[in-house]
Design a protein around this motif. Structure first.
Motif, PDB file in Angstrom:
ATOM      1  N   SER A 225      37.005 -60.220  34.745  1.00 44.37           N
ATOM      2  CA  SER A 225      36.652 -60.922  33.505  1.00 44.37           C
ATOM      3  C   SER A 225      35.146 -60.861  33.265  1.00 44.37           C
ATOM      4  CB  SER A 225      37.178 -62.363  33.499  1.00 44.37           C
ATOM      5  OG  SER A 225      36.638 -63.082  34.566  1.00 44.37           O
ATOM      6  N   ARG A 228      34.546 -57.743  31.411  1.00 46.57           N
ATOM      7  CA  ARG A 228      35.111 -57.808  30.062  1.00 46.57           C
ATOM      8  C   ARG A 228      34.392 -58.770  29.130  1.00 46.57           C
ATOM      9  NH1 ARG A 228      41.608 -57.640  30.765  1.00 46.57           N
ATOM     10  NH2 ARG A 228      41.727 -55.423  31.190  1.00 46.57           N
ATOM     11  N   TYR A 230      32.902 -60.644  26.411  1.00 48.90           N
ATOM     12  CA  TYR A 230      32.493 -60.168  25.084  1.00 48.90           C
ATOM     13  C   TYR A 230      32.552 -61.298  24.065  1.00 48.90           C
ATOM     14  CZ  TYR A 230      32.831 -57.843  20.554  1.00 48.90           C
ATOM     15  OH  TYR A 230      32.643 -57.492  19.250  1.00 48.90           O
ATOM     16  N   ASP A 231      33.763 -61.841  23.834  1.00 49.92           N
ATOM     17  CA  ASP A 231      33.958 -62.861  22.810  1.00 49.92           C
ATOM     18  C   ASP A 231      33.074 -64.084  23.043  1.00 49.92           C
ATOM     19  OD1 ASP A 231      35.988 -61.720  24.302  1.00 49.92           O
ATOM     20  OD2 ASP A 231      37.599 -62.750  23.260  1.00 49.92           O
ATOM     21  N   VAL A 234      29.615 -63.278  21.883  1.00 50.98           N
ATOM     22  CA  VAL A 234      29.586 -63.150  20.425  1.00 50.98           C
ATOM     23  C   VAL A 234      29.593 -64.534  19.782  1.00 50.98           C
ATOM     24  CG1 VAL A 234      30.930 -62.413  18.416  1.00 50.98           C
ATOM     25  CG2 VAL A 234      30.642 -60.880  20.347  1.00 50.98           C
ATOM     26  N   ALA A 249      29.922 -54.872  27.333  1.00 53.55           N
ATOM     27  CA  ALA A 249      31.089 -54.783  26.455  1.00 53.55           C
ATOM     28  C   ALA A 249      30.657 -54.828  24.987  1.00 53.55           C
ATOM     29  CB  ALA A 249      32.058 -55.921  26.754  1.00 53.55           C
ATOM     30  N   LYS A 250      29.666 -55.655  24.689  1.00 60.08           N
ATOM     31  CA  LYS A 250      29.195 -55.783  23.316  1.00 60.08           C
ATOM     32  C   LYS A 250      28.404 -54.529  22.908  1.00 60.08           C
ATOM     33  CE  LYS A 250      26.968 -59.130  20.296  1.00 60.08           C
ATOM     34  NZ  LYS A 250      25.724 -58.417  19.961  1.00 60.08           N
ATOM     35  N   VAL A 252      29.011 -51.509  23.800  1.00 58.23           N
ATOM     36  CA  VAL A 252      29.982 -50.464  23.444  1.00 58.23           C
ATOM     37  C   VAL A 252      30.531 -50.697  22.041  1.00 58.23           C
ATOM     38  CG1 VAL A 252      32.196 -49.405  24.031  1.00 58.23           C
ATOM     39  CG2 VAL A 252      30.621 -50.077  25.848  1.00 58.23           C
ATOM     40  N   ILE A 253      31.044 -51.911  21.799  1.00 58.97           N
ATOM     41  CA  ILE A 253      31.671 -52.196  20.504  1.00 58.97           C
ATOM     42  C   ILE A 253      30.658 -52.011  19.366  1.00 58.97           C
ATOM     43  CG2 ILE A 253      32.885 -53.922  19.117  1.00 58.97           C
ATOM     44  CD1 ILE A 253      34.524 -53.114  21.458  1.00 58.97           C
ATOM     45  N   MET A 266      30.589 -44.381  24.305  1.00 58.55           N
ATOM     46  CA  MET A 266      31.554 -43.923  25.303  1.00 58.55           C
ATOM     47  C   MET A 266      30.881 -43.704  26.660  1.00 58.55           C
ATOM     48  SD  MET A 266      34.446 -44.067  23.916  1.00 58.55           S
ATOM     49  CE  MET A 266      33.877 -45.413  22.900  1.00 58.55           C
ATOM     50  N   ALA A 269      30.861 -47.090  27.980  1.00 54.82           N
ATOM     51  CA  ALA A 269      32.207 -47.480  28.400  1.00 54.82           C
ATOM     52  C   ALA A 269      32.568 -46.836  29.736  1.00 54.82           C
ATOM     53  CB  ALA A 269      33.224 -47.085  27.327  1.00 54.82           C
ATOM     54  N   MET A 272      31.072 -48.717  32.430  1.00 54.47           N
ATOM     55  CA  MET A 272      31.833 -49.949  32.700  1.00 54.47           C
ATOM     56  C   MET A 272      33.071 -49.662  33.537  1.00 54.47           C
ATOM     57  SD  MET A 272      31.826 -51.831  29.019  1.00 54.47           S
ATOM     58  CE  MET A 272      32.893 -53.161  29.575  1.00 54.47           C
ATOM     59  N   LEU A 273      33.623 -48.488  33.296  1.00 57.28           N
ATOM     60  CA  LEU A 273      34.881 -48.130  33.961  1.00 57.28           C
ATOM     61  C   LEU A 273      34.673 -47.843  35.450  1.00 57.28           C
ATOM     62  CD1 LEU A 273      37.843 -47.589  33.131  1.00 57.28           C
ATOM     63  CD2 LEU A 273      37.220 -45.196  32.861  1.00 57.28           C
TER      64      LEU A 273
ATOM     65  N   PRO B 137      38.783 -51.696  31.370  1.00 55.07           N
ATOM     66  CA  PRO B 137      38.128 -52.427  30.282  1.00 55.07           C
ATOM     67  C   PRO B 137      38.613 -51.897  28.930  1.00 55.07           C
ATOM     68  CG  PRO B 137      36.503 -51.570  31.842  1.00 55.07           C
ATOM     69  CD  PRO B 137      37.825 -50.974  32.208  1.00 55.07           C
ATOM     70  N   GLN B 139      37.150 -51.489  26.330  1.00 52.67           N
ATOM     71  CA  GLN B 139      36.156 -50.616  25.696  1.00 52.67           C
ATOM     72  C   GLN B 139      36.391 -49.141  26.009  1.00 52.67           C
ATOM     73  OE1 GLN B 139      35.494 -53.575  26.901  1.00 52.67           O
ATOM     74  NE2 GLN B 139      34.487 -54.571  25.191  1.00 52.67           N
ATOM     75  N   ALA B 140      37.025 -48.862  27.161  1.00 50.23           N
ATOM     76  CA  ALA B 140      37.234 -47.468  27.543  1.00 50.23           C
ATOM     77  C   ALA B 140      38.447 -46.859  26.850  1.00 50.23           C
ATOM     78  CB  ALA B 140      37.387 -47.363  29.063  1.00 50.23           C
ATOM     79  N   TYR B 230      40.294 -62.090  20.479  1.00 44.34           N
ATOM     80  CA  TYR B 230      39.304 -61.952  19.413  1.00 44.34           C
ATOM     81  C   TYR B 230      38.976 -60.479  19.188  1.00 44.34           C
ATOM     82  CZ  TYR B 230      34.719 -62.063  17.151  1.00 44.34           C
ATOM     83  OH  TYR B 230      33.675 -61.844  16.306  1.00 44.34           O
ATOM     84  N   GLY B 297      43.238 -61.692  33.659  1.00 41.72           N
ATOM     85  CA  GLY B 297      41.830 -62.079  33.726  1.00 41.72           C
ATOM     86  C   GLY B 297      41.217 -62.680  32.499  1.00 41.72           C
TER      87      GLY B 297
END
Lengths: 294, 297
Positions: A225, A228, A230-231, A234, A249-250, A252-253, A266, A269, A272-273, B137, B139-140, B230, B297
């Motif tokens: 988590s 991940r 993000y929200d 934001v 995460a933010k 990337v978006i 990418m 991302a 992150m992966l 994730p 995002q990927a 979200y 998670g």
């Protein structure tokens, strides 16, 4: 002949598994590969396969916003995981001491976990409002120099996010730890008491090693988590003030939507992966795949 | 919420309240206060008129209770361009959640059943990949999905967002059902096979009726998860299918002139209401869902 009938015998099962096959292979393998491939290109708004090697990664790691995002993630991750484990364990221990109204307390500690991160972020933004929040209340009570408005400071804003996240996530860990404590053999407690080992030593040197699987699971879940998050950011800070609370995460978006830079998004991302695969891969294999075969 | 764990507490039974016991209860009450304060503040703020909110007495009860903020949050607050409150988001969220939960739980149940009893070649590998998927994730994966959905023309539609929720819910729901079906005696399945029942017959007549409790767990897990989402709603919802969480954030960030904290708080409560009600009513199932589905998670 025999092989043929066997192939046909579970045909329905195979047909029924098509959605699973499509999701597992199509999404969790092919989409991931596609994302990684795009990170080696020059794609802006739309995918374009003109490979340029590792340029995007070089650019990524020289971008302030990314390095800030990564260091925020490390600070946030360490504090969030640490506090959730500590508080979750302490709460579980307290609930396990034969207390009255255990159900009420447990419900109270766990309810934030049922909320959306957006809701959590907004509540805590409001609590930490410099003019109308907790700071103002304490000042009105007479402590004029009291200061609690982390979200207005570039240094402390990330800690404000940590507080909100810990508030939401501790209940989950409490729940898992409590289940772990309840699984400890009764005889252990008796033996420890007979040997006259003090309570705190029993917990630290006997119980904690015994519930290690629960702790490992908790750490894995919390780490996931963290990657991940993000929200929450934001809603609570919008990444600000400035870029003080930006997270990967933010990054990337934002980059593949409004900033129209798919390739660097990418690359981010993919970064992150990596830790997720390295951390979780062996764990998943151990927990699920191997156990299935056993 | 009283029946979460059937096992009894392991602590020693106290004879009478010692100072340590008082300390223990003291700590528990302090912790409970930390957890409850934000909810309390949110509720009292939403019931105050704006002038009273501006006095900055965060913890005080409202002097005169008014539901104006609630009415405004529901029907007239501005979310960007439109000013219809959060109610359209509520409708969208209900649509998205109901359809996604139905489909994803059904898919997960079939997957779990097929994996437990019809072990075809490669099933374990497939399942391993799927479980890994629970950890990837978003995002990927999101961008390729956008490209794909644009290609087939469902990007931004209800079908598009439902598909995404089904994809990301599949690992955990499959896992839950697989673990449940694996715990059932194999003889049950074999007997039905000998009687000539096929894949779907066994699933519908024998397995699903036995799986009602675990289905409840899965439904609750998915309902709260999808309602609280979200990111996916923001990216895949398009203009017409924005869920409540996205509209809530829009209401709070769109402020012309004065920030109406009481309206924001009312909108926040309205958004949180559905998962909270589910949580308080479903207790045991919710906690089981966490234990089984903590992977999410």
């Amino acid at each position: 002949m025999k092989r043929k009938t066997r192939m046909w015998s579970n045909l329905s099962a195979k047909i029924a598994s098509v959605p699973m096959l499509v999701t597992a292979i199509g999404v969790f393998v092919l989409c991931v590969v596609y994302s990684i491939a795009l990170s080696f290109t020059r794609s802006r708004y739309f995918p374009k396969f003109d490979f340029i090697g590792f340029d995007q990664y070089v650019r990524l790691w020289t971008t302030d916003r990314w390095t800030v995002s990564v260091s925020n993630l490390l600070i946030f991750g360490l504090l969030f995981v640490g506090f959730c484990l500590l508080l979750g364990f302490l709460l579980a221990v307290m609930l396990d001491r034969n207390i009255r109204m255990e159900g009420v307390f447990r419900t109270t500690f766990l309810y934030p976990y049922a909320l959306s991160f957006v809701v959590t972020g907004l509540i805590w933004q409001w609590m930490m409002d410099p003019a109308l929040g907790i700071q103002n209340v304490v000042r009105n009570m007479g402590w004029e120099s009291f200061s609690f408005a982390p979200l207005t400071s570039t240094t402390y804003a990330i800690y404000g996010v940590v507080i909100a996240a810990v508030w939401q996530g501790t209940g989950l860990i409490m729940c898992l730890m409590l289940a772990g404590l309840r699984g400890v053999d009764r005889e252990i407690w008796k033996a420890a008491r007979v040997d006259g080992i003090p309570l705190w030593r029993t917990y630290i040197f006997i119980i904690i090693p015994m519930i290690r699987p629960v702790i490992v699971t908790s750490v894995v879940l919390l780490s996931i988590s963290v990657v991940r998050v993000y929200d929450l950011v934001v809603a609570q800070t919008g990444g600000g003030p400035g870029i003080a609370t930006e997270v990967p995460a933010k990054f990337v978006i934002d980059h593949f939507t409004e900033r129209g830079n798919v390739a660097i998004a990418m690359a981010a991302a993919t970064m992150m992966l990596l830790p997720v695969l390295l951390l979780v891969g062996p764990w998943v294999y151990n927990e699920y795949v191997r156990r299935v075969r056993a | 919420m009283t029946q979460t764990n059937p096992a009894v507490a392991r602590g020693r039974k106290p004879k009478k309240m010692s100072p340590a016991r008082y300390g223990l209860y003291g700590l528990l009450v302090i912790s409970a206060t930390f957890f409850l304060t934000p909810l309390y503040v949110m509720i009292v703020t939403s019931l105050k008129p704006l002038e009273e909110v501006r006095l900055g007495r965060l913890f005080s009860l409202p002097a005169d209770i008014t539901f104006d903020a609630w009415i405004k949050a529901w029907s007239t607050a501005c979310t960007g361009v439109t000013c219809a409150g959060i109610s359209p988001g509520f409708v969208n969220s209900v649509q998205i959640t109901v359809v996604s939960v139905l489909i994803s739980v059904l898919l997960g149940a079939v997957n779990g059943y097929a994996l437990s009893f019809w072990r075809y070649r490669g099933a374990n590998v497939l399942f391993g990949i799927l479980v890994m998927g629970a950890f990837v994730p978003f995002q990927a994966v999101i961008y390729p999905l956008i490209v794909f959905q644009r290609e087939i023309g469902i990007f931004g539609s209800l079908a598009g967002i439902v598909m995404v929720h089904c994809i990301f819910g599949m690992p955990i729901i499959t896992l839950i059902f697989r673990n449940y079906f694996s715990s059932l005696p194999e003889e049950l399945f074999k007997a039905a096979r000998i009687d000539g029942a096929g894949f779907w017959q066994i699933f519908l007549r024998i397995m699903m009726p036995m799986a009602v409790p675990i289905t409840a767990v899965a439904v609750i897990l998915q309902t709260t998860g999808i309602w609280n989402d979200y990111l996916l709603g923001l990216v895949f919802g398009g203009r017409d299918n924005q869920p409540m969480t996205v509209q809530l954030n829009n209401i709070v960030t769109t402020s012309y002139g004065v920030r109406e904290y009481n309206v924001n708080m009312a909108a926040t409560i309205l958004t949180a209401a559905v998962p909270l009600v589910i949580y308080f009513l479903s207790g045991r199932f919710f906690v089981q869902g966490i234990a089984a589905g903590a992977v999410k998670g």
